[in-house]
Design a protein around this motif. Sequence first.
Motif, PDB file in Angstrom:
ATOM      1  N   ILE A 501       1.131  -1.263  -0.083  1.00 42.89           N
ATOM      2  CA  ILE A 501      -0.004  -0.005   0.090  1.00 42.89           C
ATOM      3  C   ILE A 501       0.841   1.082  -0.027  1.00 42.89           C
ATOM      4  CG2 ILE A 501      -1.787   1.186   1.147  1.00 42.89           C
ATOM      5  CD1 ILE A 501      -2.570  -1.484   2.783  1.00 42.89           C
ATOM      6  N   PRO A 502       1.126   2.094  -1.265  1.00 41.20           N
ATOM      7  CA  PRO A 502       2.013   2.926  -1.384  1.00 41.20           C
ATOM      8  C   PRO A 502       1.138   4.196  -0.498  1.00 41.20           C
ATOM      9  CG  PRO A 502       0.893   2.733  -3.197  1.00 41.20           C
ATOM     10  CD  PRO A 502       0.779   1.469  -2.423  1.00 41.20           C
ATOM     11  N   SER A 503       1.839   4.691   0.791  1.00 39.44           N
ATOM     12  CA  SER A 503       0.904   5.521   1.595  1.00 39.44           C
ATOM     13  C   SER A 503       1.848   6.289   2.499  1.00 39.44           C
ATOM     14  CB  SER A 503      -0.234   4.898   2.353  1.00 39.44           C
ATOM     15  OG  SER A 503      -0.668   5.831   3.549  1.00 39.44           O
ATOM     16  N   GLU A 504       1.779   7.322   2.624  1.00 45.45           N
ATOM     17  CA  GLU A 504       2.971   8.253   3.415  1.00 45.45           C
ATOM     18  C   GLU A 504       2.395   8.020   4.892  1.00 45.45           C
ATOM     19  OE1 GLU A 504       6.307  10.194   4.217  1.00 45.45           O
ATOM     20  OE2 GLU A 504       5.506   9.310   2.168  1.00 45.45           O
ATOM     21  N   ASP A 505       1.209   7.948   4.966  1.00 44.68           N
ATOM     22  CA  ASP A 505       0.591   7.697   6.393  1.00 44.68           C
ATOM     23  C   ASP A 505       1.234   6.306   6.992  1.00 44.68           C
ATOM     24  OD1 ASP A 505      -1.076   8.363   8.616  1.00 44.68           O
ATOM     25  OD2 ASP A 505      -2.234   6.384   8.031  1.00 44.68           O
ATOM     26  N   ILE A 506       1.079   5.044   6.275  1.00 40.08           N
ATOM     27  CA  ILE A 506       1.568   4.043   6.630  1.00 40.08           C
ATOM     28  C   ILE A 506       3.072   4.032   6.857  1.00 40.08           C
ATOM     29  CG2 ILE A 506       1.983   1.513   5.901  1.00 40.08           C
ATOM     30  CD1 ILE A 506      -0.715   1.662   4.432  1.00 40.08           C
ATOM     31  N   HIS A 507       3.849   4.753   5.824  1.00 41.82           N
ATOM     32  CA  HIS A 507       5.248   4.945   6.078  1.00 41.82           C
ATOM     33  C   HIS A 507       5.557   5.416   7.405  1.00 41.82           C
ATOM     34  CE1 HIS A 507       9.384   5.780   5.026  1.00 41.82           C
ATOM     35  NE2 HIS A 507       9.187   6.930   5.533  1.00 41.82           N
ATOM     36  N   GLN A 508       5.070   6.410   7.707  1.00 36.59           N
ATOM     37  CA  GLN A 508       5.117   7.280   8.914  1.00 36.59           C
ATOM     38  C   GLN A 508       4.751   6.308  10.215  1.00 36.59           C
ATOM     39  OE1 GLN A 508       7.093  10.030   9.276  1.00 36.59           O
ATOM     40  NE2 GLN A 508       7.142  10.415   7.115  1.00 36.59           N
ATOM     41  N   LYS A 509       3.812   5.483  10.107  1.00 35.50           N
ATOM     42  CA  LYS A 509       3.383   4.712  11.189  1.00 35.50           C
ATOM     43  C   LYS A 509       4.478   3.624  11.408  1.00 35.50           C
ATOM     44  CE  LYS A 509      -1.160   5.722  11.641  1.00 35.50           C
ATOM     45  NZ  LYS A 509      -2.595   5.579  11.294  1.00 35.50           N
TER      46      LYS A 509
END
Length: 631
Positions: A501-509
């Motif tokens: 899932i390319p997502s900056e939110d997931i990356h940060q978490k």
Amino acid sequence: MAAAGHQSKDIMKMFEGPSEDTLSHEQKQLVQFVREAFKELEKLLKNISLYGRAHQSVDRFMDKLFSLIIQALKGQDEFTIEVKPYQFLVFSQAVYQNPSIEDNFVYKFYMDGVRKLIFYPDLEKEELDRFINILLTNWDDPALFEDDCVTLLWNEDFKAISHTVADSFQEDSKRGKEHLYTIPGVIQQVREGAEGTVEAAKKGQAGAGMGGGQGSRKIGRAHKIAVLIPADTTLSEEDLSYFEEHPFAMDEAEFYMLKAQINTTGRETLEKFIEILFKVNLDKDESEENKSRIVGIFDRIADLLLENRRVGDLERLLRQVHRLTGPEGQELPENVEAIQRIFAHWSEPPFVQRVMAELSQPKSPYTPSVLAICELLNPEAVPEITRQVAKVKIPSRRFAIFQLLPKIIKGQEQHIARLFDEFDAGFAHEMFKLIKESEDKHAFMIALRSSMKNQDPDVRFEGLGFMPLEAAGQSTELLLKALQDNAKKVRNKAVHLLARIPSEDIHQKLMAFIDDRAFARVPLDEKRRIFAAASLTGKSSDAFAAIFKGGGLVSKPSDEQRHCAAMALGIRLRRDMIPLFEKEQGRRLRANELVVEACAWAIAHMAADREARTRQLYEIFIQGQLISGGA
């Protein structure tokens, strides 16, 4: 319609059996003592299950139970408990009942053939304690495979407790040469009564026939031999109209004869009798009492059939009631409403459980009838049917009933989805396929959330395994929580899904997860997966470079964290880091083999083609290992 109302009540009573009002004072007192004893027994068994046999509360309840039984035996030579499938009776009065088939010693006694338990005045506490041990038996214990309640009772060699055993499960349904009354006889009586009333009316004889007080007919013992009529005998609407207008009552002996007839009558006469009962009790009175009466009557009939395991006749009962919507295909509103009420009651969990229990009987021939009944029940029964399918252990029967589910599941998908926290892994796998193929797409998400509450990690893993990518994007919180699951394969599956899932939110978490102190306790292979997922979901890789250099988010990163950061930089194709990787490889002092390995892997990964890089990522997520080159 007053007479019809009275008549309906009489028919209801005949299914309820003899009233307690018929007992003597001493008998009523005995019944009360035994009821109190069973209340104490319930408390005793509950305390044992919670605290064990050694707890002090158990002794207190045991003393109370023993005292009540001794009081019941006072002045008696004995007292007898009659064993029914879900009840213990004394003088035909219920003293204990449990409608469930799960962990029910009453049901177990009955199914093993015990029909009576007799207690004698010389009962001692030690003997009662051994009897209670039988009630507490764990029948799932493989050591008891060849035992049943009868063998345990014999092995104890009780002095003041005895029992009787049925010759067969059908012993109560054996026909004698004569019957006080038969279903065909009832039909004939109706016809004769109708004809007699018409004839009396023609002759002008006041009070004659079935309707007048002194001349009213009551089915009694005068007819000792059954009146036989052809199997194709039918009743006209006129016949039934006379039957509806006049009292129909039975005394205690006749109740037992009618009960025997329901257990022994042939298919055709049973269906005729069902039609009579339905029409007789189709009262125009709109009160809830009258509406529930017809449900109670047909519930009694179903009970009698289930008690004798006449599942084929039960299927015919349901089919016959389904057809009673009106004459010659017409639909009468009052008929339809009554049928809906009856089937609503039959579609409740207790009834479904009793029907489905037949599938767990090894020698039962009734699988087709159980399947047919499941199709006839209301859609509201489907969740409980599904729950019971999960408990069927005979593969061929489990497969047969599972094949039925796609036909009856529509509209109930979300209710079934909430049951995934109860399923075993094999059943969950099949049900996920079924739910995923249904038109209700929201049901899958409900099933997924429910499966993640299941105690079995295999079920939680199945849920994540069936999750499509679009659903993963809607379930990020669930997946992030799954990273802390106590089962490693569940954690690994969750991080693999997050990586897609390319997502900056997931990356940060994920980066916050890496920065947490608890991350140091995560095994190296899982660290690799989480770093890899973080590198694939975000656009920036500066945080990994900072960790590799010895700072950034992670204060004083460990060698394992620097190893993972080098790997993540390689995945991000950070070729500007190659000089630092080569420098790390060239160190002679303070070089760490783990960090050096990751640097070599990152350089090789950036030099490989797309296909080789994909295989290397696969090895990280599936095996948790760094494999260089095209291997």
